[in-house]
Motif scaffolding. Structure first.
Motif, PDB file in Angstrom:
ATOM      1  N   VAL A  37     -20.997 -40.882  51.913  1.00  0.00           N
ATOM      2  CA  VAL A  37     -20.211 -40.921  53.149  1.00  0.00           C
ATOM      3  C   VAL A  37     -18.719 -41.096  52.859  1.00  0.00           C
ATOM      4  CG1 VAL A  37     -19.779 -42.158  55.312  1.00  0.00           C
ATOM      5  CG2 VAL A  37     -22.143 -41.783  54.531  1.00  0.00           C
ATOM      6  N   PHE A  38     -18.363 -42.177  52.188  1.00  0.00           N
ATOM      7  CA  PHE A  38     -16.957 -42.583  52.105  1.00  0.00           C
ATOM      8  C   PHE A  38     -16.156 -41.872  51.017  1.00  0.00           C
ATOM      9  CE2 PHE A  38     -19.167 -46.226  54.063  1.00  0.00           C
ATOM     10  CZ  PHE A  38     -18.513 -46.228  55.273  1.00  0.00           C
ATOM     11  N   TYR A  39     -16.837 -41.211  50.093  1.00  0.00           N
ATOM     12  CA  TYR A  39     -16.123 -40.486  49.042  1.00  0.00           C
ATOM     13  C   TYR A  39     -16.328 -38.978  49.170  1.00  0.00           C
ATOM     14  CZ  TYR A  39     -15.465 -45.115  47.169  1.00  0.00           C
ATOM     15  OH  TYR A  39     -15.103 -46.428  47.029  1.00  0.00           O
ATOM     16  N   SER A  40     -16.769 -38.558  50.337  1.00  0.00           N
ATOM     17  CA  SER A  40     -16.966 -37.132  50.576  1.00  0.00           C
ATOM     18  C   SER A  40     -15.631 -36.450  50.900  1.00  0.00           C
ATOM     19  CB  SER A  40     -17.931 -36.923  51.740  1.00  0.00           C
ATOM     20  OG  SER A  40     -17.338 -37.343  52.966  1.00  0.00           O
ATOM     21  N   LYS A  41     -15.615 -35.136  50.731  1.00  0.00           N
ATOM     22  CA  LYS A  41     -14.408 -34.383  51.095  1.00  0.00           C
ATOM     23  C   LYS A  41     -14.157 -34.469  52.599  1.00  0.00           C
ATOM     24  CE  LYS A  41     -16.976 -30.000  51.323  1.00  0.00           C
ATOM     25  NZ  LYS A  41     -17.125 -28.641  50.745  1.00  0.00           N
ATOM     26  N   TYR A  46     -11.147 -36.514  57.436  1.00  0.00           N
ATOM     27  CA  TYR A  46     -11.145 -37.420  58.597  1.00  0.00           C
ATOM     28  C   TYR A  46      -9.932 -38.348  58.534  1.00  0.00           C
ATOM     29  CZ  TYR A  46     -12.997 -41.349  61.441  1.00  0.00           C
ATOM     30  OH  TYR A  46     -13.188 -42.365  62.345  1.00  0.00           O
ATOM     31  N   ASP A  47      -9.718 -38.960  57.366  1.00  0.00           N
ATOM     32  CA  ASP A  47      -8.544 -39.824  57.191  1.00  0.00           C
ATOM     33  C   ASP A  47      -7.248 -39.059  57.402  1.00  0.00           C
ATOM     34  OD1 ASP A  47      -9.740 -42.273  56.737  1.00  0.00           O
ATOM     35  OD2 ASP A  47      -9.598 -42.175  54.551  1.00  0.00           O
ATOM     36  N   ASN A  48      -7.248 -37.783  57.019  1.00  0.00           N
ATOM     37  CA  ASN A  48      -6.033 -36.970  57.126  1.00  0.00           C
ATOM     38  C   ASN A  48      -5.868 -36.317  58.492  1.00  0.00           C
ATOM     39  OD1 ASN A  48      -5.306 -37.603  54.516  1.00  0.00           O
ATOM     40  ND2 ASN A  48      -5.988 -35.677  53.630  1.00  0.00           N
ATOM     41  N   GLY A  49      -6.747 -36.667  59.428  1.00  0.00           N
ATOM     42  CA  GLY A  49      -6.598 -36.181  60.796  1.00  0.00           C
ATOM     43  C   GLY A  49      -6.961 -34.730  61.000  1.00  0.00           C
ATOM     44  N   TRP A  50      -7.743 -34.167  60.075  1.00  0.00           N
ATOM     45  CA  TRP A  50      -8.125 -32.760  60.196  1.00  0.00           C
ATOM     46  C   TRP A  50      -9.377 -32.580  61.034  1.00  0.00           C
ATOM     47  CZ3 TRP A  50      -7.794 -31.166  54.318  1.00  0.00           C
ATOM     48  CH2 TRP A  50      -6.479 -31.335  53.868  1.00  0.00           C
ATOM     49  N   ILE A  51     -10.314 -33.528  60.932  1.00  0.00           N
ATOM     50  CA  ILE A  51     -11.589 -33.422  61.646  1.00  0.00           C
ATOM     51  C   ILE A  51     -11.942 -34.771  62.268  1.00  0.00           C
ATOM     52  CG2 ILE A  51     -12.461 -31.551  60.182  1.00  0.00           C
ATOM     53  CD1 ILE A  51     -14.182 -33.576  58.707  1.00  0.00           C
ATOM     54  N   SER A  52     -12.891 -34.732  63.211  1.00  0.00           N
ATOM     55  CA  SER A  52     -13.325 -35.948  63.908  1.00  0.00           C
ATOM     56  C   SER A  52     -14.482 -36.616  63.164  1.00  0.00           C
ATOM     57  CB  SER A  52     -13.781 -35.594  65.323  1.00  0.00           C
ATOM     58  OG  SER A  52     -14.974 -34.814  65.270  1.00  0.00           O
ATOM     59  N   SER A 106      -0.689 -46.010  54.577  1.00  0.00           N
ATOM     60  CA  SER A 106      -2.138 -46.062  54.409  1.00  0.00           C
ATOM     61  C   SER A 106      -2.794 -44.714  54.668  1.00  0.00           C
ATOM     62  CB  SER A 106      -2.733 -47.098  55.374  1.00  0.00           C
ATOM     63  OG  SER A 106      -4.125 -47.230  55.189  1.00  0.00           O
ATOM     64  N   ASN A 107      -3.885 -44.475  53.926  1.00  0.00           N
ATOM     65  CA  ASN A 107      -4.797 -43.381  54.246  1.00  0.00           C
ATOM     66  C   ASN A 107      -5.754 -43.919  55.302  1.00  0.00           C
ATOM     67  OD1 ASN A 107      -3.469 -42.051  52.224  1.00  0.00           O
ATOM     68  ND2 ASN A 107      -5.161 -42.083  50.778  1.00  0.00           N
ATOM     69  N   LEU A 108      -5.539 -43.517  56.536  1.00  0.00           N
ATOM     70  CA  LEU A 108      -6.207 -44.166  57.659  1.00  0.00           C
ATOM     71  C   LEU A 108      -6.475 -43.161  58.764  1.00  0.00           C
ATOM     72  CD1 LEU A 108      -6.827 -47.248  58.459  1.00  0.00           C
ATOM     73  CD2 LEU A 108      -4.790 -47.057  59.879  1.00  0.00           C
ATOM     74  N   SER A 109      -7.693 -43.154  59.286  1.00  0.00           N
ATOM     75  CA  SER A 109      -8.018 -42.269  60.404  1.00  0.00           C
ATOM     76  C   SER A 109      -7.437 -42.824  61.700  1.00  0.00           C
ATOM     77  CB  SER A 109      -9.537 -42.133  60.551  1.00  0.00           C
ATOM     78  OG  SER A 109     -10.111 -43.367  60.945  1.00  0.00           O
ATOM     79  N   GLU A 110      -7.307 -41.967  62.678  1.00  0.00           N
ATOM     80  CA  GLU A 110      -6.810 -42.413  63.980  1.00  0.00           C
ATOM     81  C   GLU A 110      -7.773 -43.409  64.619  1.00  0.00           C
ATOM     82  OE1 GLU A 110      -4.872 -40.561  68.089  1.00  0.00           O
ATOM     83  OE2 GLU A 110      -5.910 -39.242  66.669  1.00  0.00           O
ATOM     84  N   GLN A 134      -1.520 -39.137  60.812  1.00  0.00           N
ATOM     85  CA  GLN A 134      -0.350 -38.565  61.482  1.00  0.00           C
ATOM     86  C   GLN A 134       0.323 -37.494  60.629  1.00  0.00           C
ATOM     87  OE1 GLN A 134       1.741 -42.290  62.049  1.00  0.00           O
ATOM     88  NE2 GLN A 134       1.028 -42.473  64.160  1.00  0.00           N
ATOM     89  N   GLU A 135       0.314 -37.695  59.317  1.00  0.00           N
ATOM     90  CA  GLU A 135       1.020 -36.778  58.414  1.00  0.00           C
ATOM     91  C   GLU A 135       0.164 -35.585  58.005  1.00  0.00           C
ATOM     92  OE1 GLU A 135       4.056 -37.441  58.253  1.00  0.00           O
ATOM     93  OE2 GLU A 135       3.928 -39.507  58.964  1.00  0.00           O
ATOM     94  N   LYS A 136      -1.182 -35.734  58.118  1.00  0.00           N
ATOM     95  CA  LYS A 136      -2.145 -34.707  57.695  1.00  0.00           C
ATOM     96  C   LYS A 136      -2.267 -34.605  56.180  1.00  0.00           C
ATOM     97  CE  LYS A 136      -2.577 -33.942  62.052  1.00  0.00           C
ATOM     98  NZ  LYS A 136      -3.597 -34.702  62.797  1.00  0.00           N
ATOM     99  N   PHE A 137      -1.829 -35.618  55.470  1.00  0.00           N
ATOM    100  CA  PHE A 137      -2.071 -35.778  54.035  1.00  0.00           C
ATOM    101  C   PHE A 137      -1.924 -37.265  53.730  1.00  0.00           C
ATOM    102  CE2 PHE A 137       2.434 -34.770  54.550  1.00  0.00           C
ATOM    103  CZ  PHE A 137       3.042 -35.833  53.905  1.00  0.00           C
ATOM    104  N   GLY A 138      -2.350 -37.658  52.529  1.00  0.00           N
ATOM    105  CA  GLY A 138      -2.326 -39.089  52.232  1.00  0.00           C
ATOM    106  C   GLY A 138      -1.866 -39.405  50.824  1.00  0.00           C
ATOM    107  N   LYS A 139      -1.898 -40.685  50.500  1.00  0.00           N
ATOM    108  CA  LYS A 139      -1.596 -41.122  49.138  1.00  0.00           C
ATOM    109  C   LYS A 139      -2.649 -40.539  48.193  1.00  0.00           C
ATOM    110  CE  LYS A 139      -2.158 -45.266  50.485  1.00  0.00           C
ATOM    111  NZ  LYS A 139      -2.381 -46.729  50.483  1.00  0.00           N
TER     112      LYS A 139
END
Length: 197
Positions: A37-41, A46-52, A106-110, A134-139
Motif C-alpha cells: 500500500v504505502f510504497y506503491s507507485k 496520491y501524495d503528489n495530488g495526481w489521483i484520489s 512534506s510529501n503529503l496528500s490533500e 499542491q506542487e504535484k511532485f515531492g521530496k
C-alpha cells in the motif's frame, strides 16, 4: 545565523509507522501489506495530488485481488496512524515563541492535510509551507526547497531543516540548507538546539 526552522511532517511532527500500527490487525501479513500500500507507485501519485484515495484502492485491488480485505482495511483507516509527536511539537512551539519562523516541507496528500488540520490544527503556526499535493511532485526534488526559499524570501543559510529520510536531507544540503536527519526525536531536538545557540 538560523532564523527559520523547516519541519518535515511524517515521523517528525506526527508518527507514520504503519508496520507497527497495523501489526495486530494484519499480523504475519503486516509487513507485506503495508509495503504493497504505502510504497506503491499509486501512493506516491496520491501524495503528489495526481489521483484520489479511491483510485489508489482500485489500482491496488486490481493488482492484488487476494488481499482485498486487508488493502481496504488499511487504506480506509490509515489516517488514524498519524499521531502527534508531542516532544517535537513542543520544540516547534518553543521555537515559535523564541522568534524563529516556522515552515513545513512534506510529501503529503490533500486528505492528510485536511485530517491533520481538522484533528490537530497542525499547520496553524506555520509561516509557510510547500506540500507535494499542491506542487504535484515531492521530496527529494530540489524544487521543494527552492520554492520554499523563493516564495518566502528565505536565504538557505538561515534555515535549519528536520527530516527523517536521508535522501531528503541530502537534497536540502545541496540547496545550502543546514539539515538534521531525525532518527530519534530526543537526539534530533538536542542537535537542533545546539545549532540554534
Amino acid at each position: 545565523m538560523i532564523k527559520n526552522i523547516i519541519f518535515d511532517i511524517g515521523n517528525v511532527l506526527v508518527s507514520f509507522q504503519p508496520q507497527i500500527y497495523f501489526q495486530s490487525l494484519l499480523q504475519e501479513k503486516c509487513e507485506e501489506i503495508c509495503h504493497i500500500v504505502f510504497y506503491s507507485k499509486w501512493w506516491k501519485q496520491y501524495d503528489n495530488g495526481w489521483i484520489s484515495l479511491k483510485e489508489v484502492q482500485q489500482a491496488l485491488l486490481q493488482e492484488y485481488p487476494n488481499y482485498k480485505n486487508e488493502i481496504l482495511s488499511v487504506s480506509d483507516h490509515w489516517f488514524t496512524l498519524m499521531q502527534p509527536i508531542d516532544e517535537m511539537l513542543q520544540f516547534l512551539d518553543e521555537c515559535k515563541q523564541n522568534g524563529y519562523h516556522i515552515y513545513m516541507i512534506s510529501n503529503l496528500s490533500e486528505d492528510s492535510y485536511d485530517y491533520l488540520q481538522e484533528q490537530y490544527h497542525l499547520f496553524d503556526q506555520a509561516d509557510g509551507m510547500v506540500l507535494s499535493f499542491q506542487e504535484k511532485f515531492g521530496k527529494p526534488d530540489s524544487r521543494m526547497y527552492q520554492f520554499l526559499c523563493e516564495r518566502y524570501a528565505l536565504a538557505p543559510s538561515t534555515c535549519l531543516f528536520l527530516d527523517d529520510r536521508k535522501e531528503n536531507i541530502d537534497a536540502a544540503v545541496q540547496c545550502g540548507i543546514r539539515s538534521i536527519e531525525v532518527k530519534d526525536i530526543k537526539t534530533a531536538i538536542k542537535e537542533a538546539k545546539k545549532q540554534l545557540c
